[in-house]
Design an enzyme around this catalytic site. Structure first.
Site, PDB file in Angstrom:
ATOM      1  CG  HIS A   1       2.626   0.929  -5.393  1.00 27.53           C
ATOM      2  ND1 HIS A   1       3.029   1.929  -4.539  1.00 27.53           N
ATOM      3  CD2 HIS A   1       3.061  -0.234  -4.843  1.00 27.53           C
ATOM      4  CE1 HIS A   1       3.666   1.392  -3.520  1.00 27.53           C
ATOM      5  NE2 HIS A   1       3.710   0.089  -3.673  1.00 27.53           N
TER       6      HIS A   1
ATOM      7  N   GLY B   1       0.792  -1.229   0.000  1.00 30.89           N
ATOM      8  CA  GLY B   1       0.000   0.000   0.000  1.00 30.89           C
ATOM      9  C   GLY B   1       0.826   1.282   0.000  1.00 30.89           C
ATOM     10  CE1 TYR B   2       0.595   7.322   2.767  1.00 32.93           C
ATOM     11  CE2 TYR B   2       2.680   7.667   1.635  1.00 32.93           C
ATOM     12  CZ  TYR B   2       1.612   8.151   2.372  1.00 32.93           C
ATOM     13  OH  TYR B   2       1.550   9.479   2.702  1.00 32.93           O
TER      14      TYR B   2
ATOM     15  CB  VAL C   1       8.757   3.969 -11.441  1.00 33.84           C
ATOM     16  CG1 VAL C   1       8.167   5.310 -11.860  1.00 33.84           C
ATOM     17  CG2 VAL C   1       8.098   2.829 -12.227  1.00 33.84           C
TER      18      VAL C   1
ATOM     19  CB  SER D   1      10.683   3.653  -2.008  1.00 30.27           C
ATOM     20  OG  SER D   1      10.468   3.093  -0.731  1.00 30.27           O
TER      21      SER D   1
ATOM     22  CD  GLN E   1       9.635  -8.308  -2.708  1.00 27.85           C
ATOM     23  OE1 GLN E   1       9.585  -8.180  -1.505  1.00 27.85           O
ATOM     24  NE2 GLN E   1       8.934  -7.547  -3.533  1.00 27.85           N
TER      25      GLN E   1
ATOM     26  CG  HIS F   1       5.182   4.979  -5.035  1.00 27.45           C
ATOM     27  ND1 HIS F   1       5.599   4.251  -6.140  1.00 27.45           N
ATOM     28  CD2 HIS F   1       5.645   4.303  -3.958  1.00 27.45           C
ATOM     29  CE1 HIS F   1       6.307   3.220  -5.733  1.00 27.45           C
ATOM     30  NE2 HIS F   1       6.341   3.212  -4.418  1.00 27.45           N
ATOM     31  CD  GLU F   2       2.884   7.169 -12.371  1.00 29.86           C
ATOM     32  OE1 GLU F   2       1.896   7.680 -11.796  1.00 29.86           O
ATOM     33  OE2 GLU F   2       2.820   6.636 -13.506  1.00 29.86           O
TER      34      GLU F   2
HETATM   35  O1  PAF Z   1       7.346  -5.570  -2.197  1.00 31.49           O
HETATM   36  C1  PAF Z   1       6.459  -5.507  -1.321  1.00 31.49           C
HETATM   37  O2  PAF Z   1       5.750  -4.517  -1.209  1.00 31.49           O
HETATM   38  C2  PAF Z   1       6.280  -6.684  -0.369  1.00 31.49           C
HETATM   39  O3  PAF Z   1       7.492  -7.264  -0.048  1.00 31.49           O
HETATM   40  C3  PAF Z   1       5.300  -7.741  -0.895  1.00 31.49           C
HETATM   41  C4  PAF Z   1       5.808  -8.394  -2.169  1.00 31.49           C
HETATM   42  C5  PAF Z   1       3.942  -7.100  -1.153  1.00 31.49           C
HETATM   43  C6  PAF Z   1       5.105  -8.849   0.148  1.00 31.49           C
HETATM   44  O4  PAF Z   1       4.607  -8.346   1.334  1.00 31.49           O
END
Ligand code: PAF
Length: 286
Positions: free
Chosen positions: A37, A31-32, A176, A185, A153, A34-35
């Site tokens: 996402h 959540g929260y 981005v 972020s 990740q 930004h562009e």
């Molecule tokens: O990248 C993230 O925001 C988190 O690590 C994720 C993949 C949603 C898992 O909680």
């Protein structure tokens, strides 16, 4: 857009969509928005008929003393933004829905989780892979989109999906950046203006390393020394790691080559931990 808070609601919807022959994309988030996402959501829409965005600040991927309690949250704004992107479902479970009493399973990718952020945040990736594995089982997506800013990740999740034959297409979205180069972020909200130049040292370091590599410096110790010196020249920076690694194995690359990624984690102003990365030779297929 539907918003679901429970696992049965989410799973029932996915079942109906799959029965109707729809391809589902999942964008897992904390959540929260930004562009960055929003771009993940747009990319998801290009790869599927239906887009699900999960929003869950996952407690198991935060270590003691990390920012779980102060992690920025604004569900109303996030709902508006996701709806504006044409997202079909926002899945917002609470911790009790994801980790009910008696929960005791951990999904862990042992090798790739050891390096880089895994070394400085013990248990972090087990928290990530466990929650992502759960989200995959609940939402049952055909594909899932993750940002390349979280380079390790992404590598860990790809490994999990391959190792466990999950059959889900994992799609990486390029980093981005803000106009000044700072990688977007949700944690950038912790930065005040006085810390901005130091925060920009990460992207500056990637550009410097690219210039040095292009000029023929391919020795890892030499590149690492130059990058450490550069970041250290900014006030209130504390390097967690500067690593030149192979994009697949995440092991140190020396000499560096076209498969080398410079991965950085730097604490700025004492409490804001930023990460960034980039191929040393831009244009390398990610
Ligand atoms: O990248 C993230 O925001 C988190 O690590 C994720 C993949 C949603 C898992 O909680």
């Amino acid at each position: 857009m539907d918003t679901f808070h429970t696992v049965p609601d989410m799973t029932a919807w996915s079942g109906q969509q799959a029965a109707a022959g729809s391809r589902i994309a999942l964008v897992p988030t904390m959540g929260y928005f930004h562009e960055g996402h929003l771009r993940l959501m747009r990319m998801a829409a290009r790869h599927a008929d239906r887009v699900v965005v999960s929003l869950f600040v996952n407690p198991t991927q935060f270590g003691p003393g990390e920012d779980l309690d102060r992690y920025p949250r604004d569900i109303e704004r996030d709902t508006r933004l996701a709806a504006g992107e044409g997202v079909d479902v926002l899945f917002v479970p609470d911790a009790a829905a994801m980790y009910p009493d008696g929960f005791q399973t951990v999904v862990s990718v042992n090798g790739l989780s050891r390096f880089l952020c895994g070394a400085s945040r013990p248990g972090h990736f087990a928290g990530v892979t466990t929650v992502v594995c759960k989200l995959f089982h609940i939402v049952r997506p055909h594909c899932a989109v993750f940002g390349e800013k979280d380079f390790q990740q992404l590598a860990v999740i790809r490994r999990m999906v391959d190792d466990l034959n999950m059959g889900i297409e994992i799609i990486g979205h390029p980093i981005v950046r803000e106009p000044d180069g700072l990688a977007m972020s949700s944690r950038n909200t912790y930065l005040d203006e006085s810390l901005r130049p130091s925060a920009l040292s990460l992207y500056g370091a990637i550009r410097l390393a690219r210039e040095l590599a292009a000029a023929g410096i391919v020795s890892e110790p030499e590149l690492r020394r130059r990058v450490q010196e550069y970041i250290g020249s900014f006030p209130e920076t504390e390097i967690d790691y500067v690593a030149f690694v192979n994009d697949r194995s995440l092991e140190t690359a020396d000499p560096v080559d076209r498969a080398t990624v410079l991965a950085l984690a730097v604490r700025v102003g004492g409490r804001v931990r930023l990460i960034d990365n980039g191929y040393l030779f831009p244009g390398t297929a990610g």
